[in-house]
Design a protein around this motif. Structure first.
Motif, PDB file in Angstrom:
ATOM      1  N   LEU A  33       0.832  -1.207   0.000  1.00  0.00           N
ATOM      2  CA  LEU A  33       0.000   0.000   0.000  1.00  0.00           C
ATOM      3  C   LEU A  33       0.867   1.259   0.000  1.00  0.00           C
ATOM      4  N   ILE A  34       1.952   1.226   0.757  1.00  0.00           N
ATOM      5  CA  ILE A  34       2.869   2.373   0.768  1.00  0.00           C
ATOM      6  C   ILE A  34       3.468   2.572  -0.621  1.00  0.00           C
ATOM      7  N   ALA A 144       9.554  13.699  19.171  1.00  0.00           N
ATOM      8  CA  ALA A 144       8.652  14.784  18.775  1.00  0.00           C
ATOM      9  C   ALA A 144       8.648  14.953  17.256  1.00  0.00           C
ATOM     10  N   LEU A 145       9.827  14.869  16.656  1.00  0.00           N
ATOM     11  CA  LEU A 145       9.928  15.030  15.208  1.00  0.00           C
ATOM     12  C   LEU A 145       9.220  13.895  14.475  1.00  0.00           C
ATOM     13  N   MET A 146       9.402  12.661  14.936  1.00  0.00           N
ATOM     14  CA  MET A 146       8.727  11.535  14.300  1.00  0.00           C
ATOM     15  C   MET A 146       7.216  11.699  14.366  1.00  0.00           C
ATOM     16  N   GLY A 147       6.723  12.167  15.506  1.00  0.00           N
ATOM     17  CA  GLY A 147       5.291  12.404  15.639  1.00  0.00           C
ATOM     18  C   GLY A 147       4.803  13.464  14.675  1.00  0.00           C
ATOM     19  N   TYR A 148       5.615  14.516  14.499  1.00  0.00           N
ATOM     20  CA  TYR A 148       5.214  15.600  13.595  1.00  0.00           C
ATOM     21  C   TYR A 148       5.261  15.143  12.131  1.00  0.00           C
ATOM     22  N   VAL A 149       6.326  14.430  11.752  1.00  0.00           N
ATOM     23  CA  VAL A 149       6.419  13.926  10.377  1.00  0.00           C
ATOM     24  C   VAL A 149       5.235  13.023  10.070  1.00  0.00           C
ATOM     25  N   ALA A 150       4.903  12.135  11.004  1.00  0.00           N
ATOM     26  CA  ALA A 150       3.770  11.239  10.804  1.00  0.00           C
ATOM     27  C   ALA A 150       2.483  12.029  10.628  1.00  0.00           C
ATOM     28  N   ASP A 169      -8.009   4.894   3.648  1.00  0.00           N
ATOM     29  CA  ASP A 169      -7.909   4.549   5.068  1.00  0.00           C
ATOM     30  C   ASP A 169      -6.835   3.486   5.298  1.00  0.00           C
ATOM     31  N   ASN A 170      -6.757   2.513   4.411  1.00  0.00           N
ATOM     32  CA  ASN A 170      -5.763   1.449   4.541  1.00  0.00           C
ATOM     33  C   ASN A 170      -4.349   1.984   4.336  1.00  0.00           C
ATOM     34  N   ILE A 171      -4.183   2.921   3.413  1.00  0.00           N
ATOM     35  CA  ILE A 171      -2.871   3.525   3.169  1.00  0.00           C
ATOM     36  C   ILE A 171      -2.438   4.341   4.383  1.00  0.00           C
ATOM     37  N   VAL A 172      -3.355   5.134   4.920  1.00  0.00           N
ATOM     38  CA  VAL A 172      -3.048   5.925   6.118  1.00  0.00           C
ATOM     39  C   VAL A 172      -2.650   5.014   7.271  1.00  0.00           C
ATOM     40  N   ASN A 173      -3.375   3.906   7.437  1.00  0.00           N
ATOM     41  CA  ASN A 173      -3.067   2.956   8.495  1.00  0.00           C
ATOM     42  C   ASN A 173      -1.687   2.335   8.295  1.00  0.00           C
ATOM     43  N   ALA A 174      -1.325   2.046   7.040  1.00  0.00           N
ATOM     44  CA  ALA A 174      -0.014   1.471   6.739  1.00  0.00           C
ATOM     45  C   ALA A 174       1.106   2.440   7.125  1.00  0.00           C
ATOM     46  N   TYR A 175       0.931   3.722   6.819  1.00  0.00           N
ATOM     47  CA  TYR A 175       1.944   4.716   7.184  1.00  0.00           C
ATOM     48  C   TYR A 175       2.055   4.853   8.695  1.00  0.00           C
ATOM     49  N   ASN A 176       0.919   4.836   9.389  1.00  0.00           N
ATOM     50  CA  ASN A 176       0.957   4.910  10.857  1.00  0.00           C
ATOM     51  C   ASN A 176       1.788   3.773  11.436  1.00  0.00           C
ATOM     52  N   LYS A 177       1.579   2.571  10.938  1.00  0.00           N
ATOM     53  CA  LYS A 177       2.343   1.418  11.415  1.00  0.00           C
ATOM     54  C   LYS A 177       3.829   1.594  11.103  1.00  0.00           C
TER      55      LYS A 177
END
Length: 246
Positions: A33-34, A144-150, A169-177
């Protein structure tokens, strides 16, 4: 119940990744998906990179790291945060590195070589004899930076209209993981949960030396190619990216 070898979590990169990604549920489908999002994310990269460095510029404690020697950049450090301008050579260099990171994310094959690159990204921000600079970015800023980039990446993806709702939604979930997986590869160099034996330390040191040399060689090769097409591509992608981050 699956049995996990405690010691291997701290000495075997692939084993650690398999455990963390399996626990999170980051699968081959997420990786696909990514990759599927690549054509859209490519257009967002310049605007994402600018947003990240605008955020870093807001705080002297994060911006001060760019006043120190940079691994891979043969320019004398200013050692004065007030002398580091947004358009300076060091910031241009750092933006290029983040651009490469995001492009690799949507194009690289998920194998041990890429996993070593992600691990190197975490390792290079800590004090280590394997790099020329002595920069040690404290974990509070990395986290903090990782949280902001995400948040920036996910926010941009949520505005995309190229996919149906379920695919988006599935793509967003893949990036979150993925960002949690990457965060673990940062935290392993900050959180000291286990003391390695001298033999293990030597093995890890050899692996890191090989890893660092391989990544530097690859980045130098990419820099040569990017120099030919970078300016024109940047102009085009910047226009496209602005559409989603307005």
């Amino acid at each position: 119940m699956q049995s996990i070898d405690h010691d291997r979590l701290y000495t075997d990169l692939q084993y650690r990744y398999d455990y963390v990604s399996g626990f999170i549920g980051f699968t081959k489908e997420d990786q696909d998906l990514i990759h599927k999002s690549g054509s859209v994310v490519a257009g967002l990269v310049p605007t994402i990179v600018d947003a990240v460095y605008d955020k870093l510029f807001n705080y002297d404690i994060t911006w001060s790291h760019f006043a120190e020697d940079q691994d891979g950049l043969n320019t004398a450090a200013t050692h004065d945060v007030q002398q580091v301008a947004m358009g300076s050579e060091v910031i241009t260099f750092r933006k290029t590195m983040l651009t490469k990171y995001l492009k690799k994310l949507v194009s690289s094959e998920w194998n041990l070589s890429y996993l070593k690159y992600l691990d190197w990204v975490g390792h290079i921000h800590t004090t280590t004899p394997l790099k020329k600079s002595s920069i040690n970015v404290e974990y509070i800023h990395i986290n903090a930076l990782m949280g902001y980039v995400a948040a920036v990446v996910v926010g941009a993806l949520q505005k995309c209209t190229e996919w149906d709702d379920d695919t988006r939604d599935n793509i967003v979930n893949a990036y979150n993981k993925f960002f949690w997986v990457q965060n673990d590869l940062f935290s392993r160099y900050y959180v000291k949960e286990r003391v390695l034996s001298d033999k293990e330390k030597e093995a890890v040191k050899r692996e890191k030396e090989e890893q660092a040399n391989a990544v530097r060689k690859e980045l130098r090769s990419e820099s040569t190619l990017n120099a030919v097409v970078g300016v024109a591509a940047g102009l085009v992608l910047g226009v496209v990216g602005a559409k989603y981050l307005r």
